[in-house]
Design an enzyme around this catalytic site. Structure first.
Site, PDB file in Angstrom:
ATOM      1  CG  ASN A 197     -17.614  68.258  62.590  1.00 25.34           C
ATOM      2  OD1 ASN A 197     -17.221  67.078  62.081  1.00 25.34           O
ATOM      3  ND2 ASN A 197     -16.918  69.368  62.468  1.00 25.34           N
ATOM      4  CG  LEU A 198     -21.534  63.440  59.076  1.00 23.23           C
ATOM      5  CD1 LEU A 198     -22.188  62.430  59.962  1.00 23.23           C
ATOM      6  CD2 LEU A 198     -22.613  63.860  57.949  1.00 23.23           C
ATOM      7  CG  HIS A 199     -15.135  65.636  58.154  1.00 18.79           C
ATOM      8  ND1 HIS A 199     -14.528  64.982  57.326  1.00 18.79           N
ATOM      9  CD2 HIS A 199     -13.786  66.088  58.933  1.00 18.79           C
ATOM     10  CE1 HIS A 199     -13.252  64.858  57.270  1.00 18.79           C
ATOM     11  NE2 HIS A 199     -12.618  65.490  58.332  1.00 18.79           N
ATOM     12  CD  GLU A 200     -14.646  67.363  65.029  1.00 12.99           C
ATOM     13  OE1 GLU A 200     -14.005  68.283  64.970  1.00 12.99           O
ATOM     14  OE2 GLU A 200     -16.036  67.209  65.710  1.00 12.99           O
ATOM     15  CG  ASP A 265     -16.560  77.411  70.007  1.00 12.76           C
ATOM     16  OD1 ASP A 265     -16.249  76.140  70.276  1.00 12.76           O
ATOM     17  OD2 ASP A 265     -15.728  78.438  69.864  1.00 12.76           O
TER      18      ASP A 265
END
Length: 477
Positions: A197-200, A265
């Site tokens: 995701n963008l944060h990761e 998922d």
């Protein structure tokens, strides 16, 4: 329209952290006298598969032949997980740990709100937590019967050997998709695709303040890790796919976000399912994006069905029809072209719509997958047709066109010819009706230079706006 394939012959192997999600539901009517916390009177309990097990469940729900490799304890949550996987049609091959419990999460819910989450876990990364060689041996054996591998990493230790797992898949010629965790992504080097995701993504690749930085960081990360594809999920902004062929952005399609639990998922499961069903990476990403829009509207970890995907694909197609501006139209065209679909374009005044127009537009639409109709604005119609025209203003003309089944997008232009607009859009097929020669059609040179084609279609005899107006005027005399 995005088509949904049959997944029945697709074979996907999931390796990763197996979890059991438990939900306790109850009403909250008062605050505890012991502490400033709500008192929940539990009335119901629900259990759902989580982590890698939820990925496998998502696969099974759409008809994929799903196999799951993971680690569980020797306890009641493991028994519950096995039973649920079997009931869903997932072939579960679970290694038992004698020293560690099955990873379980308990959520207390009241009035559709999560009040607290309790986690029961010990990391399987510890030495001796499970038989690593047994898991790897079963994995290698399963590769011979697998189209795509998913590594579902929740940082719980099951994928302590992820480098070996990726290497074995690549050696066997099987694509391997990774849902990453933590800061050390070098472990995922040489994977086919990773799906942060963008944060990761920002925590590893660097902050993103504008689209250019996202592209730059993504390309640098792909090169550093030697991964072919990178899919960044961006919440309300949709998702972006970075590949050797370029950058594809897929806008979010969810109308209302209710719960994002398990959405990642679903994304990686449907990506793998579509790839295993023979779709290309761009098409697979579009199907995954569509599936994500469905699950975020559901409470808790959730899955999608083929019927839901089909319905959402039809709805999404219809919602993308209508009157658009040039910038929006370019974005829409880029999206459909990324799926291998062809765009047809025509233009005209369309002042009084008649059967000749309908037949012509239907013939134009039959040449491709999407039809753009560019419409002269009122001033340009007056310059072309005279001061008495148009009879219907631009808004009315565009609204009538957008209601036709053959027409996908309607866009206005203000010049006497649509050449500038056509050269900006460069449709795959440019169509004009009448006795034109292809080399006389405005914008045709741009279309041909871009590899497209220019076609001339016959109008239906006996119909024209001018003739209709003449008959109307003669009837008044």
């Amino acid at each position: 329209m995005l088509s949904i394939p049959s997944f029945d012959a697709a074979r996907v192997l999931v390796v990763g952290d197996v979890m059991l999600d438990r939900y306790w539901y109850g009403d909250t009517a008062r605050i505890s006298p012991e502490a400033p916390v709500p008192v929940v009177r539990i009335a119901d309990e629900e259990r759902r598969l989580g982590g890698a097990a939820n990925v496998a469940l998502n696969l099974a729900r759409v008809g994929v032949q799903a196999r799951l490799l993971g680690v569980v304890g020797r306890d009641e949550p493991a028994q519950a997980a096995r039973a649920m996987l079997a009931a869903a049609g997932v072939e579960a091959d679970l290694i038992e740990s004698a020293s560690h419990p099955t990873i379980a999460k308990l959520r207390v819910m009241s009035r559709n709100q999560q009040l607290i989450r309790l986690d029961f876990e010990q990391s399987f990364a510890a030495d001796g937590a499970f038989d690593r060689e047994a898991l790897y041996s079963r994995y290698v054996q399963a590769l011979a019967h697998t189209d795509v591998v998913i590594c579902s990493d929740y940082g719980k230790g099951t994928l302590i050997q992820v480098e070996r797992i990726i290497a074995a898949a690549r050696d066997a010629g099987v694509p391997v998709l990774v849902d990453p965790k933590g800061q050390d992504w070098q472990r995922y080097a040489h994977a086919t695709l990773i799906t942060p995701n963008l944060h990761e993504f920002e925590s590893v690749a660097g902050g993103v303040v504008e689209e250019g930085a996202l592209q730059t960081h993504a390309d640098e990360l792909r090169a550093r890790l030697d991964v072919e594809h990178l899919l960044v999920t961006r919440s309300e902004k949709g998702m972006s796919l970075f590949s050797p062929a370029g950058h594809l952005h897929l806008p979010a399609q969810a109308q209302e976000v209710f719960d994002v639990t398990g959405a990642g998922d679903t994304v990686i499961a449907l990506l793998a399912a579509a790839l295993a069903a023979g779709r290309g990476m761009g098409d697979a990403a579009a199907i995954a994006n569509l599936a994500a829009s469905i699950v975020v509207a559901k409470l808790g970890t959730a899955t999608v069905s083929p019927a839901e995907l089909e319905r959402a694909a039809r709805t999404g197609h219809s919602e993308r029809h209508g009157v658009v501006d040039e910038d929006t139209l370019i974005t829409l065209m880029n999206d459909v072209r990324a799926h291998g679909e062809r765009v047809v374009m025509t233009n005209g005044c369309f002042d009084l719509l008649h059967p000749g127009h309908i037949a012509y537009l239907e013939a134009a639409r039959a040449l491709g997958d999407w039809l753009i109709v560019a419409v002269n604005d009122d001033d340009s119609v007056r310059r072309l047709k005279g001061a008495s025209r148009p009879l219907n203003d631009l808004d009315h003309r565009m609204q009538v066109l957008r209601g036709l089944g053959a027409v996908d997008w309607v866009v206005p232009f203000s010049e006497d010819t649509p050449e500038r607009l056509i050269c900006r859009l460069c449709p795959d097929i440019l169509v004009k009706g009448g006795d034109y020669r292809p080399d006389e059609i405005a914008g045709g040179d741009c279309v041909r230079a871009a590899g497209g084609e220019v076609r001339v279609l016959d109008f239906v005899d006996g119909f024209s706006t001018s003739a209709i107006i003449k008959r109307m005027n003669s009837g008044r005399e």
